[in-house]
Motif scaffolding. Structure first.
Motif, PDB file in Angstrom:
ATOM      1  N   PRO A  90       0.810  -1.226   0.000  1.00  0.00           N
ATOM      2  CA  PRO A  90       0.000   0.000   0.000  1.00  0.00           C
ATOM      3  C   PRO A  90       0.842   1.275   0.000  1.00  0.00           C
ATOM      4  N   ARG A  91       0.497   2.200  -0.890  1.00  0.00           N
ATOM      5  CA  ARG A  91       1.235   3.453  -1.003  1.00  0.00           C
ATOM      6  C   ARG A  91       0.321   4.496  -1.638  1.00  0.00           C
ATOM      7  N   LEU A  92       0.665   5.752  -1.434  1.00  0.00           N
ATOM      8  CA  LEU A  92      -0.037   6.831  -2.116  1.00  0.00           C
ATOM      9  C   LEU A  92       0.729   7.163  -3.379  1.00  0.00           C
ATOM     10  N   GLU A  93       0.040   7.147  -4.512  1.00  0.00           N
ATOM     11  CA  GLU A  93       0.657   7.504  -5.791  1.00  0.00           C
ATOM     12  C   GLU A  93       0.073   8.811  -6.302  1.00  0.00           C
ATOM     13  N   GLN A  94       0.961   9.738  -6.670  1.00  0.00           N
ATOM     14  CA  GLN A  94       0.542  10.917  -7.408  1.00  0.00           C
ATOM     15  C   GLN A  94       0.584  10.537  -8.873  1.00  0.00           C
ATOM     16  N   VAL A  95      -0.552  10.195  -9.431  1.00  0.00           N
ATOM     17  CA  VAL A  95      -0.603   9.560 -10.751  1.00  0.00           C
ATOM     18  C   VAL A  95      -0.338  10.587 -11.842  1.00  0.00           C
ATOM     19  N   VAL A  96      -1.160  11.603 -11.910  1.00  0.00           N
ATOM     20  CA  VAL A  96      -0.974  12.748 -12.793  1.00  0.00           C
ATOM     21  C   VAL A  96      -1.440  13.978 -12.008  1.00  0.00           C
ATOM     22  N   SER A  97      -1.220  15.132 -12.546  1.00  0.00           N
ATOM     23  CA  SER A  97      -1.639  16.348 -11.861  1.00  0.00           C
ATOM     24  C   SER A  97      -3.143  16.300 -11.577  1.00  0.00           C
ATOM     25  N   GLY A  98      -3.502  16.463 -10.302  1.00  0.00           N
ATOM     26  CA  GLY A  98      -4.908  16.461  -9.913  1.00  0.00           C
ATOM     27  C   GLY A  98      -5.493  15.104  -9.613  1.00  0.00           C
ATOM     28  N   LEU A  99      -4.683  14.042  -9.743  1.00  0.00           N
ATOM     29  CA  LEU A  99      -5.181  12.688  -9.465  1.00  0.00           C
ATOM     30  C   LEU A  99      -4.165  11.913  -8.638  1.00  0.00           C
ATOM     31  N   SER A 100      -4.572  11.508  -7.466  1.00  0.00           N
ATOM     32  CA  SER A 100      -3.752  10.624  -6.629  1.00  0.00           C
ATOM     33  C   SER A 100      -4.633   9.484  -6.148  1.00  0.00           C
ATOM     34  N   TRP A 101      -4.001   8.352  -5.876  1.00  0.00           N
ATOM     35  CA  TRP A 101      -4.757   7.231  -5.328  1.00  0.00           C
ATOM     36  C   TRP A 101      -3.884   6.386  -4.412  1.00  0.00           C
ATOM     37  N   VAL A 102      -4.535   5.674  -3.528  1.00  0.00           N
ATOM     38  CA  VAL A 102      -3.877   4.656  -2.719  1.00  0.00           C
ATOM     39  C   VAL A 102      -3.953   3.353  -3.511  1.00  0.00           C
ATOM     40  N   SER A 103      -2.797   2.763  -3.769  1.00  0.00           N
ATOM     41  CA  SER A 103      -2.772   1.525  -4.555  1.00  0.00           C
ATOM     42  C   SER A 103      -2.102   0.422  -3.756  1.00  0.00           C
ATOM     43  N   SER A 104      -2.452  -0.799  -4.087  1.00  0.00           N
ATOM     44  CA  SER A 104      -1.795  -1.950  -3.468  1.00  0.00           C
ATOM     45  C   SER A 104      -2.093  -3.206  -4.272  1.00  0.00           C
ATOM     46  N   MET A 105      -1.110  -4.061  -4.328  1.00  0.00           N
ATOM     47  CA  MET A 105      -1.344  -5.419  -4.803  1.00  0.00           C
ATOM     48  C   MET A 105      -1.975  -6.211  -3.668  1.00  0.00           C
ATOM     49  N   PHE A 106      -2.809  -7.186  -4.013  1.00  0.00           N
ATOM     50  CA  PHE A 106      -3.374  -8.054  -2.982  1.00  0.00           C
ATOM     51  C   PHE A 106      -3.494  -9.477  -3.525  1.00  0.00           C
ATOM     52  N   PHE A 107      -3.697 -10.406  -2.638  1.00  0.00           N
ATOM     53  CA  PHE A 107      -3.780 -11.823  -2.990  1.00  0.00           C
ATOM     54  C   PHE A 107      -5.098 -12.386  -2.465  1.00  0.00           C
ATOM     55  N   PHE A 108      -5.569 -13.434  -3.113  1.00  0.00           N
ATOM     56  CA  PHE A 108      -6.840 -14.027  -2.693  1.00  0.00           C
ATOM     57  C   PHE A 108      -6.900 -15.488  -3.111  1.00  0.00           C
ATOM     58  N   LYS A 109      -7.895 -16.165  -2.580  1.00  0.00           N
ATOM     59  CA  LYS A 109      -8.187 -17.535  -2.969  1.00  0.00           C
ATOM     60  C   LYS A 109      -9.530 -17.556  -3.689  1.00  0.00           C
ATOM     61  N   SER A 110      -9.755 -18.619  -4.458  1.00  0.00           N
ATOM     62  CA  SER A 110     -11.054 -18.804  -5.095  1.00  0.00           C
ATOM     63  C   SER A 110     -11.428 -20.271  -5.003  1.00  0.00           C
ATOM     64  N   ALA A 111     -12.565 -20.608  -5.537  1.00  0.00           N
ATOM     65  CA  ALA A 111     -13.027 -21.992  -5.494  1.00  0.00           C
ATOM     66  C   ALA A 111     -12.113 -22.924  -6.270  1.00  0.00           C
ATOM     67  N   VAL A 112     -11.334 -22.369  -7.229  1.00  0.00           N
ATOM     68  CA  VAL A 112     -10.520 -23.230  -8.085  1.00  0.00           C
ATOM     69  C   VAL A 112      -9.031 -22.980  -7.958  1.00  0.00           C
ATOM     70  N   GLY A 113      -8.620 -21.912  -7.264  1.00  0.00           N
ATOM     71  CA  GLY A 113      -7.196 -21.645  -7.219  1.00  0.00           C
ATOM     72  C   GLY A 113      -6.846 -20.406  -6.424  1.00  0.00           C
ATOM     73  N   THR A 114      -5.755 -19.785  -6.804  1.00  0.00           N
ATOM     74  CA  THR A 114      -5.279 -18.579  -6.138  1.00  0.00           C
ATOM     75  C   THR A 114      -5.107 -17.469  -7.157  1.00  0.00           C
ATOM     76  N   GLY A 115      -5.204 -16.239  -6.668  1.00  0.00           N
ATOM     77  CA  GLY A 115      -5.123 -15.119  -7.585  1.00  0.00           C
ATOM     78  C   GLY A 115      -4.407 -13.930  -6.987  1.00  0.00           C
ATOM     79  N   THR A 116      -4.172 -12.946  -7.848  1.00  0.00           N
ATOM     80  CA  THR A 116      -3.528 -11.702  -7.458  1.00  0.00           C
ATOM     81  C   THR A 116      -4.328 -10.546  -8.045  1.00  0.00           C
TER      82      THR A 116
END
Length: 624
Positions: free
Chosen positions: A104-130
């Motif tokens: 998790p981090r704050l990204e200044q994407v372009v002028s006037g736009l910032s977001w908190v972004s992060s990679m995450f992981f999960f499970k599903s009925a058939v496997g694993t995902g990102t």
């Protein structure tokens, strides 16, 4: 926070504006949001995401929720998509990335736009995902999702033999033990498929076919690759003498086997061809060279192909795979126009795909017209100039230009570059945004690149070369994913144009025809010519399917490339329209990334997890 389609151009959106506030703890913001999403997904029939998604928000999914690649836009549509698929997909066990660049981090994407972004992981009925989340703050101070990405990365019952899961490798540990033979004895039988049929037939042994073969074998799908050339890598060796890749090394790795650290930044074609040949051997791919497809017929009742191939020794073999993956090249079938008077032209006319090297004959002082101003057109024009020819490039419409030494590296900054994050993580991050959003961000990147390359671009304009940044100014991203061309990555030809050493003739109406020693233009002008090179691009991959497999197969397939209504690439790397038939292609990076998802789709069909395209189509038609 509005993100809307504008004008008559598809997938041109307005990015949101965000408050200038800086959050003190991005991880807490991301964790609270992810926990709320997890709670909502545990009750899919009644989920209500209005409080955690902006109205104008996006969800891109690759196989985690639906056995296809989907982009869903707006919170109501996302809610419906989740209600439709979550009860079966059962996404759960969400966990944020806790190390590296994509925690998790704050990204200044372009002028006037910032977001908190992060990679995450999960499970599903058939496997694993990102996945990836990108949260933006509204005027009310609440952090909600602007864009979410989920991707299936591994099937539970098809764990790839990587790292600690690698095969033991001893003869005793192989199926059947010593009675089944040594490694080399088994390989000889496997290559020839003496003991069974390949589940998948891959046509083409370039970057698409080789990545595909490696991915399929890694998930336990038997695969045969066939190619008409003499050697693996000839699809690059046989191209023009001076060709070098225009993408840097860190971007162009093959699946499972990155280039060595001392590999050159840009790879000469013959060196790349040799790497492909070594890759096929190291990855133990089953490849038949000097082999072409004679016929292919699909039996819907048993979901199986009957394919006849002709081999280099004159023999034929009938194969019965369940899948065909068409890897003959996104730029595989040359688009060769013809013009009035061409047969009486006393010079030489040929398509750019047939170019080898201007030094093969004495071209000093010859009048050479190169029709087309994409990558190949520029490279061929430069090659002729360096061998003493008088070169003119004929330009019908504008072309986007960026340089290999500045613009290309700006495109990959922070991602696929030396010292950057692991390739696998970069692949997830770079594909995680829906294409409409990526194109909107590319508008800003294209402006920054243009500022850095102002001298080159101004020089081209002064020389009469017309530039085209796309209908929205998104540059190479829109040109590549909607047209498959219309751009040039400059490796030297632009300066020759600026200096007047290579001339440019602009002809919006194109070519009227040929005279005995001239090219006649639509505006009434004519250009003296001894050699005319038609660098006019390539046809849709479906054209190659029709040419090789016939109308019966091609009529059931969709056209390939450009973006569909959701913003995903048509037919490539996903259901093609024909059951058991798949397209795979693109540059080296795309072939590495999407070979994983295509292999997972085929494995899911073979494992009974996915009903395949026929049932998917029936289900969607019923909902409509």
């Amino acid at each position: 926070m509005a993100t809307t389609l504008t004008g008559g151009n598809p997938h041109i959106i307005q990015l949101p504006k965000t408050p200038p506030n800086t959050p003190s703890d991005p991880r807490t913001i991301a964790q609270q949001w992810l926990s709320t999403l997890s709670a909502q997904l545990s009750h899919p029939a009644t989920l209500n995401i209005a409080d955690i998604f902006h109205t104008e928000s996006w969800w891109r999914d690759m196989l985690a929720l639906d056995w296809d690649m989907r982009t869903v836009h707006t919170a109501p549509q996302i809610a419906e998509f989740l209600r439709q698929h979550q009860s079966k997909a059962q996404l759960c066990g969400f966990r944020l990335q806790d190390q590296g660049q994509f925690q998790p981090r704050l990204e200044q994407v372009v002028s006037g736009l910032s977001w908190v972004s992060s990679m995450f992981f999960f499970k599903s009925a058939v496997g694993t995902g990102t996945g990836m989340l990108r949260l933006t703050q509204g005027a009310d101070g609440v952090w909600r999702a602007y864009a979410v990405y989920t991707s299936l990365q591994e099937l539970e019952d098809a764990r790839e033999p990587l790292g600690k899961f690698r095969a033991e490798g001893t003869t005793e540990s192989m199926p059947g033990g010593l009675a089944g033979g040594t490694w080399i004895e088994r390989r000889d039988r496997q290559r020839e498929f003496l003991d069974g049929e390949p589940t998948t037939l891959v046509v083409g042994a370039g970057q698409a076919g080789l990545n595909m073969g490696a991915r399929l074998q890694s998930v336990g799908i038997s695969c045969l690759i066939v190619d008409k050339n003499d050697r693996v890598g000839d699809n690059w060796r046989n191209r023009y003498r001076t060709l070098v890749t225009h993408d840097p090394a860190e971007f162009t790795h093959m699946a499972y086997l990155p280039f060595p650290q001392n590999w050159p930044q840009f790879t000469p074609k013959d060196k790349l061809g040799d790497w492909f040949e070594a890759y096929a051997s190291i990855m133990e791919l089953n490849v038949w060279m000097k082999t072409s497809v004679v016929s292919a017929d699909y039996d819907d009742a048993i979901a199986k192909w009957t394919v006849v191939v002709a081999r280099g020794d004159g023999s034929q073999r009938t194969l019965r795979p369940r899948h065909i993956v068409w890897c003959t090249g996104h730029s595989g079938e040359a688009r060769i126009p013809s013009f009035p008077g061409q047969e009486s032209f006393q010079g030489r006319v040929y398509h750019g795909s047939q170019h080898r090297d201007a030094s093969e004959s004495d071209v000093r002082g010859k009048k050479v017209i190169v029709v087309g101003t994409g990558n190949s057109g520029h490279d061929i024009a430069q090659n002729y100039y360096e061998n003493g020819a008088d070169v003119t490039m004929l330009q019908r419409s504008g072309t986007y230009v960026l340089t290999a030494d500045k613009g290309v590296f700006m495109m990959h900054k922070g991602m696929h570059e030396d010292g950057g994050p692991p390739t696998e993580e970069c692949d997830i991050a770079t594909e995680s945004l829906p294409w409409p959003v990526q194109l909107a961000l590319s508008v800003h990147l294209t402006k920054r690149i243009a500022e850095a390359e102002k001298d080159t671009l101004d020089g081209l304009r002064r020389a009469g070369f017309q530039l085209d940044f796309g209908p929205d100014g998104a540059g190479i991203a829109r040109a590549y994913f909607t047209r498959g061309g219309g751009y040039y990555i400059d490796v030297g030809c632009s300066q020759l144009i600026i200096d007047g050493k290579i001339k440019v003739k602009h002809s919006p109406g194109g070519i009227n025809g040929f005279g005995n020693r001239e090219l006649q233009l639509a505006d009434g002008d004519s250009l003296p010519a001894d050699i005319v090179v038609l660098a006019t691009g390539y046809d849709n991959m479906r054209t190659t399917v029709r040419k090789v497999l016939g109308d019966k197969v091609a009529d059931r397939c969709s056209d390939v490339w450009d973006l569909d209504g959701e913003g995903e690439v048509n037919a490539m790397w996903r259901p093609s329209g024909h059951p058991g038939f798949w397209y795979h292609g693109g540059n080296l990076a795309l072939c590495r990334v999407y070979s994983k998802f295509l292999a997972l789709q085929i494995k899911a069909v073979e494992s009974g997890l996915s009903p395949g395209i026929r049932q998917q189509s029936m289900n969607r038609e019923a909902k409509i």
